[in-house]
Design an enzyme around this catalytic site. Sequence first.
Site, mmCIF file in Angstrom:
data_model
loop_
_atom_site.group_PDB
_atom_site.id
_atom_site.type_symbol
_atom_site.label_atom_id
_atom_site.label_comp_id
_atom_site.label_asym_id
_atom_site.label_seq_id
_atom_site.Cartn_x
_atom_site.Cartn_y
_atom_site.Cartn_z
ATOM 1 N N LYS A 1 -9.658 7.150 0.105
ATOM 2 C CA LYS A 1 -8.110 6.984 0.585
ATOM 3 C C LYS A 1 -7.377 6.100 -0.267
ATOM 4 O O LYS A 1 -8.290 4.944 -0.628
ATOM 5 C CB LYS A 1 -8.132 7.046 2.090
ATOM 6 C CG LYS A 1 -8.511 5.765 2.869
ATOM 7 C CD LYS A 1 -8.743 5.931 4.178
ATOM 8 C CE LYS A 1 -9.130 4.694 4.814
ATOM 9 N NZ LYS A 1 -9.461 4.883 6.365
ATOM 10 N N TYR B 1 12.757 -19.414 -8.555
ATOM 11 C CA TYR B 1 14.049 -18.840 -7.499
ATOM 12 C C TYR B 1 14.198 -19.800 -6.580
ATOM 13 O O TYR B 1 13.169 -20.158 -5.794
ATOM 14 C CB TYR B 1 13.721 -17.308 -7.402
ATOM 15 C CG TYR B 1 14.052 -16.378 -8.291
ATOM 16 C CD1 TYR B 1 15.138 -16.336 -9.031
ATOM 17 C CD2 TYR B 1 12.997 -15.370 -8.353
ATOM 18 C CE1 TYR B 1 15.336 -15.389 -9.987
ATOM 19 C CE2 TYR B 1 13.430 -14.497 -9.527
ATOM 20 C CZ TYR B 1 14.258 -14.410 -10.227
ATOM 21 O OH TYR B 1 14.510 -13.565 -11.150
HETATM 22 C C1 PLP Z 1 -10.449 4.346 6.772
HETATM 23 C C2 PLP Z 1 -11.298 4.855 7.766
HETATM 24 C C3 PLP Z 1 -12.830 4.696 7.845
HETATM 25 C C4 PLP Z 1 -13.262 3.515 7.100
HETATM 26 O O1 PLP Z 1 -13.204 2.276 7.616
HETATM 27 P P1 PLP Z 1 -13.772 0.740 7.256
HETATM 28 O O2 PLP Z 1 -13.365 -0.041 8.126
HETATM 29 O O3 PLP Z 1 -13.033 0.619 5.671
HETATM 30 O O4 PLP Z 1 -15.069 0.945 7.084
HETATM 31 C C5 PLP Z 1 -13.642 5.449 8.536
HETATM 32 N N1 PLP Z 1 -13.032 6.414 9.265
HETATM 33 C C6 PLP Z 1 -11.765 6.707 9.336
HETATM 34 C C7 PLP Z 1 -11.355 7.829 10.071
HETATM 35 C C8 PLP Z 1 -10.929 6.089 8.415
HETATM 36 O O5 PLP Z 1 -9.430 6.236 8.482
#
Ligand code: PLP
Length: 390
Positions: free
Chosen positions: A35, A270
């Site tokens: 993601k 700035y």
């Molecule tokens: C992002 C996510 C993960 C991964 O979590 P980490 O802390 O990066 O290991 C696992 N499960 C779900 C549903 C997530 O949204």
Amino acid sequence: MRATRAIIHLYQFRKNIQAIAEVLPKETKICIPIKANAYGHGAVHCAIAAIQAGAQFLAVASVQEGVELRRAGIVTPVLLFSLPLPEEIAEIIEYGLTPLVEAQDFVDLFAQAAKAEGKRCPVHLKIDTGMARVGCPPEKAVELARAICQTDSLFLEGTATHLASADSLDPEDIAWTRTQIARFNSALDSLKNAGIDPGIRHMANSGAIILHPEAIFDMVRPGLLAYGYQPILDWPENRQAKSPSVRAVMEVDTHIVSVREVAKGEPISYGRKWIAPRNTRIATLPIGYADGLPRALSGHFSAIIRGKAWPQVGLICMDQCMLDIGPKTDAPDSPARWDRAIIFGPDAPAADARNLAEKIGSIPYELCCGIHRRVPRIYLNAPEEQAQLS
Ligand SMILES: *Cc1c(COP(=O)(O)O)cnc(C)c1O
């Protein structure tokens, strides 16, 4: 090539996933979250590397992210962590993505659409055990699972939940994680008693893999660990051995494009927020908040040049920022124009993404996924390729 880039140590990403696999029971499946453009590291390259390292599942948040993987030719199952809108169902089916489902109305719509396409589609039942984000209440699990099983166009491939505080050593957080695990187990028992096969059971994120092995079940979903950050710092010494040894995958660097002498009393950037306290040299770096270097970091970090840390001074601009590199000397480590400047990366403890993030009350996840798409990603498939970088 632009002076500012994100070097992605892909071989390290594969090594991290293999290191995670080594601490898991043998048959455990691995789902790698891709993601947010693979936490900013580049979705397609990371997806392919994850598959090469043995991941059986990938996961994205949005349908659009899943479509990007499919269009790149990736055929591995892709879970949809976030809930889609009903109007996205057609695309989910067309691209063969696997939604996590929490509600009867969505199951009905999805089943109908799948049937119309003459398809039988996998879904994972998502149960909310104590995060209050997505998922059905545990007591609705049987009803929903039965509804899925009774369609002839869907099948229950897995059952999942998500942990709220698995990366914390605080006793109350640990107790909450245990409550969530107990609720998940009891929902699984009720499925079993109703004669329903829950399929692949999964709940563990990075923190849980290390701290709560009883949350591992049939599959784990480590993101942070795979991208090379420990979910838990300040380990009690005796637990260190259990944590897979991982290294950061992303390195953000740039190059000095301008050096100027400034006199004591001259303002920098700035708003004239920083005034040179002595005669010195100012180096300009072509990286700013639009690249994902948070403006809140202004004056709070150093870049590494020739192995030495030099403080950033004045406000970070949209596309550029400045460093105080001190008066010119003959020392071989004195910075000069065109020198490489590391903002954060695996090689410099002083320039660790977590340290940087913590200075502004953030986390390495946010810093990495905030690195803008305009920053080119350079993929290194082997450590030797580092030598080709200037
Ligand atoms: C992002 C996510 C993960 C991964 O979590 P980490 O802390 O990066 O290991 C696992 N499960 C779900 C549903 C997530 O949204």
